[in-house]
Scaffold this motif. Structure first.
Motif, PDB file in Angstrom:
ATOM      1  N   VAL A 153      23.735  15.676  53.003  1.00  0.00           N
ATOM      2  CA  VAL A 153      22.948  15.255  51.844  1.00  0.00           C
ATOM      3  C   VAL A 153      23.279  16.117  50.631  1.00  0.00           C
ATOM      4  O   VAL A 153      23.570  15.604  49.536  1.00  0.00           O
ATOM      5  CB  VAL A 153      21.443  15.322  52.157  1.00  0.00           C
ATOM      6  CG1 VAL A 153      20.611  15.158  50.884  1.00  0.00           C
ATOM      7  CG2 VAL A 153      21.062  14.245  53.171  1.00  0.00           C
ATOM      8  N   LEU A 154      23.257  17.429  50.799  1.00  0.00           N
ATOM      9  CA  LEU A 154      23.534  18.308  49.655  1.00  0.00           C
ATOM     10  C   LEU A 154      24.982  18.200  49.208  1.00  0.00           C
ATOM     11  O   LEU A 154      25.274  18.283  48.012  1.00  0.00           O
ATOM     12  CB  LEU A 154      23.193  19.752  50.010  1.00  0.00           C
ATOM     13  CG  LEU A 154      21.703  20.066  50.205  1.00  0.00           C
ATOM     14  CD1 LEU A 154      21.483  21.569  50.316  1.00  0.00           C
ATOM     15  CD2 LEU A 154      20.863  19.522  49.067  1.00  0.00           C
ATOM     16  N   ALA A 155      25.911  18.013  50.150  1.00  0.00           N
ATOM     17  CA  ALA A 155      27.306  17.831  49.760  1.00  0.00           C
ATOM     18  C   ALA A 155      27.471  16.563  48.931  1.00  0.00           C
ATOM     19  O   ALA A 155      28.198  16.548  47.923  1.00  0.00           O
ATOM     20  CB  ALA A 155      28.207  17.785  50.991  1.00  0.00           C
ATOM     21  N   SER A 156      26.808  15.481  49.332  1.00  0.00           N
ATOM     22  CA  SER A 156      26.885  14.225  48.573  1.00  0.00           C
ATOM     23  C   SER A 156      26.288  14.376  47.187  1.00  0.00           C
ATOM     24  O   SER A 156      26.862  13.912  46.187  1.00  0.00           O
ATOM     25  CB  SER A 156      26.148  13.112  49.329  1.00  0.00           C
ATOM     26  OG  SER A 156      26.840  12.716  50.480  1.00  0.00           O
ATOM     27  N   ILE A 157      25.122  15.016  47.107  1.00  0.00           N
ATOM     28  CA  ILE A 157      24.438  15.155  45.813  1.00  0.00           C
ATOM     29  C   ILE A 157      25.226  16.075  44.888  1.00  0.00           C
ATOM     30  O   ILE A 157      25.545  15.704  43.745  1.00  0.00           O
ATOM     31  CB  ILE A 157      23.010  15.692  46.026  1.00  0.00           C
ATOM     32  CG1 ILE A 157      22.163  14.637  46.738  1.00  0.00           C
ATOM     33  CG2 ILE A 157      22.370  16.082  44.686  1.00  0.00           C
ATOM     34  CD1 ILE A 157      20.802  15.141  47.176  1.00  0.00           C
ATOM     35  N   LEU A 158      25.524  17.269  45.348  1.00  0.00           N
ATOM     36  CA  LEU A 158      26.231  18.221  44.482  1.00  0.00           C
ATOM     37  C   LEU A 158      27.658  17.770  44.205  1.00  0.00           C
ATOM     38  O   LEU A 158      28.179  17.973  43.106  1.00  0.00           O
ATOM     39  CB  LEU A 158      26.220  19.605  45.132  1.00  0.00           C
ATOM     40  CG  LEU A 158      24.816  20.224  45.310  1.00  0.00           C
ATOM     41  CD1 LEU A 158      24.914  21.561  46.038  1.00  0.00           C
ATOM     42  CD2 LEU A 158      24.112  20.395  43.971  1.00  0.00           C
ATOM     43  N   GLY A 159      28.289  17.137  45.195  1.00  0.00           N
ATOM     44  CA  GLY A 159      29.645  16.626  44.980  1.00  0.00           C
ATOM     45  C   GLY A 159      29.668  15.494  43.972  1.00  0.00           C
ATOM     46  O   GLY A 159      30.539  15.434  43.089  1.00  0.00           O
ATOM     47  N   GLY A 160      28.700  14.579  44.063  1.00  0.00           N
ATOM     48  CA  GLY A 160      28.632  13.490  43.098  1.00  0.00           C
ATOM     49  C   GLY A 160      28.345  13.995  41.694  1.00  0.00           C
ATOM     50  O   GLY A 160      28.943  13.529  40.719  1.00  0.00           O
ATOM     51  N   ALA A 161      27.423  14.956  41.572  1.00  0.00           N
ATOM     52  CA  ALA A 161      27.111  15.530  40.259  1.00  0.00           C
ATOM     53  C   ALA A 161      28.333  16.199  39.654  1.00  0.00           C
ATOM     54  O   ALA A 161      28.599  16.075  38.449  1.00  0.00           O
ATOM     55  CB  ALA A 161      25.965  16.527  40.388  1.00  0.00           C
ATOM     56  N   LEU A 162      29.100  16.895  40.501  1.00  0.00           N
ATOM     57  CA  LEU A 162      30.286  17.592  39.987  1.00  0.00           C
ATOM     58  C   LEU A 162      31.335  16.609  39.486  1.00  0.00           C
ATOM     59  O   LEU A 162      31.988  16.854  38.456  1.00  0.00           O
ATOM     60  CB  LEU A 162      30.868  18.488  41.079  1.00  0.00           C
ATOM     61  CG  LEU A 162      32.027  19.382  40.653  1.00  0.00           C
ATOM     62  CD1 LEU A 162      31.605  20.335  39.546  1.00  0.00           C
ATOM     63  CD2 LEU A 162      32.566  20.178  41.850  1.00  0.00           C
ATOM     64  N   LEU A 163      31.500  15.493  40.183  1.00  0.00           N
ATOM     65  CA  LEU A 163      32.445  14.476  39.700  1.00  0.00           C
ATOM     66  C   LEU A 163      32.019  13.977  38.325  1.00  0.00           C
ATOM     67  O   LEU A 163      32.864  13.759  37.434  1.00  0.00           O
ATOM     68  CB  LEU A 163      32.517  13.314  40.684  1.00  0.00           C
ATOM     69  CG  LEU A 163      33.236  13.562  42.009  1.00  0.00           C
ATOM     70  CD1 LEU A 163      33.228  12.293  42.861  1.00  0.00           C
ATOM     71  CD2 LEU A 163      34.673  14.032  41.781  1.00  0.00           C
TER      72      LEU A 163
END
Length: 449
Positions: free
Chosen positions: A359-369
Motif C-alpha cells: 500500500v505505501l509503495a503504491s501511494i508513495l510511488g504514485g506520488a513520486l511519479l
C-alpha cells in the motif's frame, strides 16, 4: 540491533526462550521459523535461510502453481537479513517469546525484488535521492467478533454480557466496555515501539479504529502496521474474542479501511506541501495527480482479495471513484484541513486487509511519479463523489488483477518480479474462489431455476 545488543536484551528477559524469525509475504502474512534464543546471533547476522518462494505463497499458504521460484530454481533458498528493528517481546502467548523482523536477499547478496518490504525500500530510496522524506501516519480499522460462531457475530460486552447489536460510532461506552482489551493493546504497542495514538469506536458493532502517530520513515510506518495487526489478533484471542481485518466481514455494516496520511519534508525538515494556505503547494498537486493517474492500476494492492470489493461500493464510506477534494471523505484522495504546516494528503482507498508495504509503495510511488513528471490533477470535487460521473476504480477482483498486470506505470513502482508474483498469486486465489459455490447461491437457485 547488533548481536551483542540482542544478547543483552535477552539476558534481561530470561523468561524468553524462543524467537519467531519472520518475513512478510505478499498477502501481509508473517511467515518464518521459531528458533531457540541461543541462535540469536544467526538471526541478527543474516545467517537464517528460507525459500524465496515463501513471500509469494497464496492466502492459504500454498505455493503458486508453475511459479519459477518453485520449480525452475528448485525452490531455492534466500538469505534472511535482520531489518534492524530491535527484538520485540510477544506477551499474549502462553509463554513469553520474542519476534525478529527479517527481509529477503538473494544468494548473490542483492535484495530479493519480490519481497514487499524491499519494494517499499526501493521507493523510499528514490525519495532520499531527491532530498525528500515521506512522513507517514496510518489508520487501521478492525472488528472484534465472537470466535465461537462459524460466521462472524458481534462480541458480547465484557461488562453487560449482552451481544452488541447497534452501531456505536464514537461511543465512549463501547470503548470503556472493552478497556481491558484496549489497555493490553496499548501496552503491547509500547513494548514493540508502535506509536499507537487515538482509539475510537467505529460505525459497526464491535468495530474499532486505532491511529498511529506520524513517523518520518515509511518502512517504520509499514512495519508498525504489520506488527499492529498481528498483536491485535493475538490479544483478542487472549480476551476471548477474535479480531478481523477483513475489508467487509458483514455485508450490511461498514467495512474496515486502512487510511494513509503523508506529507514530504525536505532536508531542512520543511513540509514541502505547505504554502501557508489551504490549497497546498504545486508539488503537492503534482503528487495528487500521480496518485490519481496510478490509482486504477494499483487498486490490486489496495484491495487484494475477493472480499475487498464488497467494501468498495457507493455510499459505503469507502471510495469508488478516481477523485480528490479538500475535506471531502467521499473522495479517494482527501486533503485534510487544519494548520498549513500540517498540510498533507490522505489516501482512503485501501482496506484493512491490504499489505501495508505494498500500500505505501503504491501511494508513495504514485506520488513520486506525479512529482517527477510535473503532472497536474483535474479540479478537486465538491459534494458527493458517489453521485458524480467519474472514472471508477476496478469494480471486481479480476479487473483489478488485469489492471495491475497491464498497468504501464506499475513497473515504475514495483519490480517486474514482484508484479509477476502478485498477479500469479492472485490469479491462483481467484481460480480457487471460482470453484466454490456459496450457501447463498444454493438458497437462491437450487430449487428455483
Amino acid at each position: 540491533m547488533s548481536d551483542n545488543k540482542a544478547e543483552a536484551w535477552l539476558a534481561q528477559r530470561p523468561e524468553i526462550d524462543s524467537i519467531f524469525a519472520c518475513v512478510c509475504d505478499l498477502n501481509g502474512t508473517m511467515r518464518g521459523k521459531r528458533v531457540p534464543v541461543d541462535q540469536v546471533s544467526k538471526v541478527v547476522e543474516g545467517g537464517l535461510r528460507m525459500p524465496l518462494s515463501i513471500v509469494g505463497m497464496d492466502i492459504w499458504g500454498e505455493d503458486v502453481e508453475n511459479s519459477e521460484l518453485v520449480f525452475e530454481t528448485g525452490d531455492s533458498d534466500g538469505l534472511c537479513d535482520f531489518t534492524g528493528r530491535p527484538l520485540m517481546p510477544i506477551t499474549w502467548t502462553s509463554r513469553p517469546t520474542a519476534l525478529a523482523m527479517l527481509w529477503m536477499r538473494q544468494e548473490d547478496g542483492t535484495p530479493f525484488p519480490g519481497d514487499p518490504r524491499r519494494a517499499l525500500a526501493r521507493v523510499a530510496e528514490q525519495y532520499k535521492k531527491r532530498g525528500l522524506t515521506p512522513v507517514v501516519a496510518t489508520e487501521l480499522e478492525f472488528y472484534l467478533v465472537d470466535p465461537s460462531e462459524d460466521h462472524p457475530q458481534a462480541p458480547c460486552s465484557p461488562v453487560t454480557g449482552k451481544r452488541l447489536d447497534s452501531d456505536g460510532a464514537l461511543s465512549l461506552d463501547e470503548l470503556q466496555h472493552f478497556d481491558e482489551f484496549l489497555n493490553e493493546v496499548y501496552d503491547a504497542c509500547e513494548l514493540q515501539g508502535i506509536p499507537a495514538d487515538a482509539a475510537i469506536s467505529e460505525n459497526g458493532a464491535g468495530q474499532f479504529e486505532i491511529n498511529m502517530r506520524h513517523v518520518a520513515d515509511p518502512l517504520r510506518a509499514a512495519d508498525d502496521a504489520v506488527l499492529f495487526k498481528r498483536l491485535v489478533r493475538g490479544i483478542a484471542r487472549k480476551h476471548g474474542f477474535a479480531a478481523t481485518f477483513m475489508a467487509k466481514p458483514y455485508g450490511d455494516l461498514s467495512g474496515s479501511g486502512f487510511h494513509v496520511h503523508f506529507s514530504l519534508v525536505d532536508e531542512d525538515g520543511v513540509n514541502v506541501f505547505d504554502n501557508g494556505g489551504d490549497e497546498g503547494t504545486p508539488l503537492m498537486l503534482n503528487a495528487v495527480a500521480g496518485l490519481l493517474a496510478t490509482m486504477q492500476q494499483n487498486t490490486l494492492t489496495f484491495a487484494p482479495h475477493e472480499n475487498s470489493y464488497r467494501r468498495l461500493l457507493p455510499g459505503a464510506h469507502a471510495p469508488t471513484n478516481v477523485a480528490w477534494g479538500y475535506e471531502n471523505r467521499t473522495a479517494a484522495i482527501r486533503i485534510p484541513g487544519g494548520a498549513p504546516k500540517a498540510r498533507r494528503i490522505e489516501h482512503r482507498v485501501a482496506g484493512a486487509d491490504a499489505n501495508p508495504y505494498l500500500v505505501l509503495a503504491s501511494i508513495l510511488g504514485g506520488a513520486l511519479l506525479g512529482i517527477e513528471r510535473d503532472m497536474q490533477p483535474a479540479a478537486p470535487i465538491t459534494g458527493d463523489a458517489y453521485s458524480m460521473k467519474l472514472d471508477n476504480l476496478p469494480l471486481d477482483w479480476a479487473t483489478a488483477i488485469d489492471a495491475f498486470r497491464k498497468g504501464p506505470d506499475v513497473p515504475e513502482i514495483f519490480s517486474r518480479r514482484l508484479q509477476t508474483m502478485l498477479v500469479e498469486c492472485k490469479m491462483q486465489e481467484l481460480r480457487k474462489f471460482a470453484r466454490h459455490v456459496t450457501n447463498f447461491e444454493y438458497d437462491s437457485y437450487l430449487e428455483v431455476v
